[in-house]
Design an enzyme around this catalytic site. Sequence first.
Site, PDB file in Angstrom:
ATOM      1  CB  CYS A  80     108.521  38.956   5.315  1.00  0.00           C
ATOM      2  SG  CYS A  80     107.566  37.923   6.402  1.00  0.00           S
TER       3      CYS A  80
ATOM      4  NE  ARG B 200     108.410  41.060  -0.401  1.00  0.00           N
ATOM      5  CZ  ARG B 200     108.188  40.171  -1.367  1.00  0.00           C
ATOM      6  NH1 ARG B 200     107.788  40.576  -2.570  1.00  0.00           N
ATOM      7  NH2 ARG B 200     108.312  38.877  -1.148  1.00  0.00           N
TER       8      ARG B 200
ATOM      9  CD1 TRP C 259     101.396  37.807   5.704  1.00  0.00           C
ATOM     10  CD2 TRP C 259     100.883  39.958   5.900  1.00  0.00           C
ATOM     11  NE1 TRP C 259     100.038  37.920   5.621  1.00  0.00           N
ATOM     12  CE2 TRP C 259      99.697  39.228   5.737  1.00  0.00           C
ATOM     13  CE3 TRP C 259     100.809  41.331   6.031  1.00  0.00           C
ATOM     14  CZ2 TRP C 259      98.442  39.819   5.713  1.00  0.00           C
ATOM     15  CZ3 TRP C 259      99.563  41.928   6.008  1.00  0.00           C
ATOM     16  CH2 TRP C 259      98.396  41.186   5.847  1.00  0.00           C
TER      17      TRP C 259
ATOM     18  CG  ASN D  31     109.824  36.503   2.233  1.00  0.00           C
ATOM     19  OD1 ASN D  31     108.791  36.261   2.851  1.00  0.00           O
ATOM     20  ND2 ASN D  31     109.842  36.673   0.917  1.00  0.00           N
ATOM     21  N   GLY D  32     109.729  33.643   4.069  1.00  0.00           N
ATOM     22  CA  GLY D  32     109.316  32.308   3.631  1.00  0.00           C
ATOM     23  C   GLY D  32     108.756  31.537   4.814  1.00  0.00           C
TER      24      GLY D  32
ATOM     25  CD  GLU E 263      83.944  37.370  -4.382  1.00  0.00           C
ATOM     26  OE1 GLU E 263      83.034  37.639  -3.584  1.00  0.00           O
ATOM     27  OE2 GLU E 263      84.965  38.047  -4.483  1.00  0.00           O
TER      28      GLU E 263
ATOM     29  CE  LYS F 181      85.884  40.164  -5.926  1.00  0.00           C
ATOM     30  NZ  LYS F 181      85.891  40.722  -4.586  1.00  0.00           N
TER      31      LYS F 181
ATOM     32  CD  GLU G 270      84.769  44.607  -4.575  1.00  0.00           C
ATOM     33  OE1 GLU G 270      85.005  45.340  -3.612  1.00  0.00           O
ATOM     34  OE2 GLU G 270      84.892  43.380  -4.525  1.00  0.00           O
TER      35      GLU G 270
ATOM     36  CG  HIS H  50      60.719  31.666  -9.112  1.00  0.00           C
ATOM     37  ND1 HIS H  50      59.512  31.007  -9.195  1.00  0.00           N
ATOM     38  CD2 HIS H  50      61.670  30.715  -9.283  1.00  0.00           C
ATOM     39  CE1 HIS H  50      59.721  29.714  -9.368  1.00  0.00           C
ATOM     40  NE2 HIS H  50      61.020  29.493  -9.416  1.00  0.00           N
TER      41      HIS H  50
ATOM     42  CE  LYS I 220      92.094  43.994   0.989  1.00  0.00           C
ATOM     43  NZ  LYS I 220      91.496  43.266  -0.141  1.00  0.00           N
TER      44      LYS I 220
HETATM   45  C1  AGP Z   1      85.411  42.286  -1.341  1.00  0.00           C
HETATM   46  O1  AGP Z   1      86.079  42.516  -2.571  1.00  0.00           O
HETATM   47  C2  AGP Z   1      85.248  43.535  -0.533  1.00  0.00           C
HETATM   48  N1  AGP Z   1      86.500  44.199  -0.401  1.00  0.00           N
HETATM   49  C3  AGP Z   1      84.482  43.298   0.763  1.00  0.00           C
HETATM   50  O2  AGP Z   1      83.262  42.679   0.428  1.00  0.00           O
HETATM   51  C4  AGP Z   1      85.172  42.410   1.829  1.00  0.00           C
HETATM   52  O3  AGP Z   1      85.193  41.078   1.402  1.00  0.00           O
HETATM   53  C5  AGP Z   1      84.367  42.511   3.125  1.00  0.00           C
HETATM   54  O4  AGP Z   1      84.404  43.848   3.556  1.00  0.00           O
HETATM   55  C6  AGP Z   1      84.883  41.592   4.228  1.00  0.00           C
HETATM   56  O5  AGP Z   1      86.211  41.935   4.538  1.00  0.00           O
HETATM   57  P1  AGP Z   1      87.037  40.928   5.485  1.00  0.00           P
HETATM   58  O6  AGP Z   1      87.200  39.657   4.727  1.00  0.00           O
HETATM   59  O7  AGP Z   1      88.340  41.628   5.733  1.00  0.00           O
HETATM   60  O8  AGP Z   1      86.242  40.724   6.740  1.00  0.00           O
END
Ligand code: AGP
Length: 579
Positions: A2, A27, A71, A97-98, A452, A456, A459, A475, A574
């Site tokens: 927070c 935060r 938060w 905060n904590g 993953e 990363k 994207e 394959h 996001k």
């Molecule tokens: C991951 O880096 C992406 N931002 C995206 O794949 C994300 O993980 C996905 O949209 C799921 O989001 P969520 O965990 O908020 O459900």
Amino acid sequence: MCGIIGYAGRREAGPVVVGGLKKLEYRGYDSFGFAISGSKIAVYKKNGRISDFNESEFSANGSLGIGHTRWATHGVPDDKNAHPHMDCSGKIAIVHNGIIENYAELRKELISEGHIFTSDTDSEIIAHLLEKYYDGDLLSAVTKTTEFLDGAYAILALCEDEKRIVAARQSSPLVLGIGDGEIFASSDITPMLEYTQKVIFLEDGDIVSFDKSSLLIMNAGKEVSRESELIDWDIDAARKGGFDHFMLKEIYEEPDVFYNAFYFEPEEEFVSKIRDADEITVVGCGTSYHAGLIFRYLMEEYAGMPVRVEIASEASYFKPRPGSFIIAVSQSGETADTLAVLRQAKSAGCTTMAVTNVCGSSITRVADYSLFMRAGPEISVAATKSFIAQVAVFMRLVDELSDKTLSESFTGIHRVIEECLMVDVDAAVSMCKGAKNLFFIGRGAYYPVSLEGALKLKEITYIHAEGYPAGELKHGPFSLLDEDTPVVAVCPEHDSRALMISNIREIKSRGSPVIALGGAGDIDLEEIADVFIPLPKAPESGDIITSSVILQLLAYRTAVAMGRDVDKPRNLAKSVTVV
Ligand code: AGP
């Protein structure tokens, strides 16, 4: 995580505190509040964002004030759980905060002594402890109170009868700003930079009493002095804690994030429901889906329990069966695909659980149970610390459903993750940034680690990268291998190492350069790889975390080398709240 701010000075405290909270919103932003000490303590607090606050809604005169932007970790975001919290008399106000680990027992004791609680938070117990120990001196009341607190705290306290702020710091950040006839206290320097660049970073155990012109710092009952520093960061740099991007800042938070996410006590009720379920299914998208796949491998290995993992947008084509236990994973808790399949499962009579980073998010209002990742806000679009937190929560669940070998071996994991942050990935960056296509490969749990890693990289660099089971590349995709198609192989000291080595030899014989992540002493691997990245020595299954952290750094540094908009990659959001 927070944001808190305190002000004592020659200005009206209200505008300074509100303006400071707006700079601390990164935060935490599910609710906010502030207290201004004039003839009385006037408090305003509300669910929602400080950036939506209309100054006309509240005004109070006074040159002392404290504020908080939240938060949530204990107690859903709503008006009553917003800070500041007051004691029964309404004469003492605190922001915190904590996380107070022993709040439940303290709350029970205070209630038995007649204290009336008005929130579901852990923080409120601080206000009632101050009331209990207040005997006309706020500094001694705070000192006495902190003796009973286990956990992390940065506290700011006001008392109607005293014209000063008292602050205390233990494991949560707290910094003072020393201005001309005014003093600030805050979670970080962002709110004070427009007023002063002279700051004092407090240390654990520091308890501070200040008004507009005097400052006393105590620690372990003795007065101490702390050096002041001059800060030349701008606001943006300060919000990123001096890091160039939020993504890097959030990766550097991962040692703490893993620890906070892993060490919690799962409720026996849902653990037994998972244990007795006819079927366990995890649903998620993107990074969250990958965390679910890691859970599947670990449940098989440690608990001998099968787990089905489905991409949320595909899961709706399979009818959920009553008797199934559905785990929906979502950092934001707002992903439409995940919510849709969760609602479908719920209406089909399944037991449901959310694993999420956001208290009060939509997913927590649908699921029967919620597990929180406690990673703090993740600002960068690319999921990094939230992934580490998801894996940590799943590892803890596996631990609970098996013989707890993980928790015994993970005590030193914090330092191991810190070592990962220092690993040199420059040679791998040079190889990646010039590529048009890459493969990431692994076996067992290191296959989703590779998925993953590929996600990363693609994207944030916009280079096409594909995660693939190491044994499956021959394959078909072997036809794509050539000197312009590097392969990143995740090959730790694991049962799969020998097969990985032979896969790497096959790949090399078709011309592709190989970047290998492996055990620090693995000379055979180092010999055959074009670039070798040593994994710090980790406890059992800790390589899942260390390799993930290093692949995040590889993606980050490659994106920076390519001049990409690291925190806000093109075309992405996001939280994807559309199906
Ligand atoms: C991951 O880096 C992406 N931002 C995206 O794949 C994300 O993980 C996905 O949209 C799921 O989001 P969520 O965990 O908020 O459900």
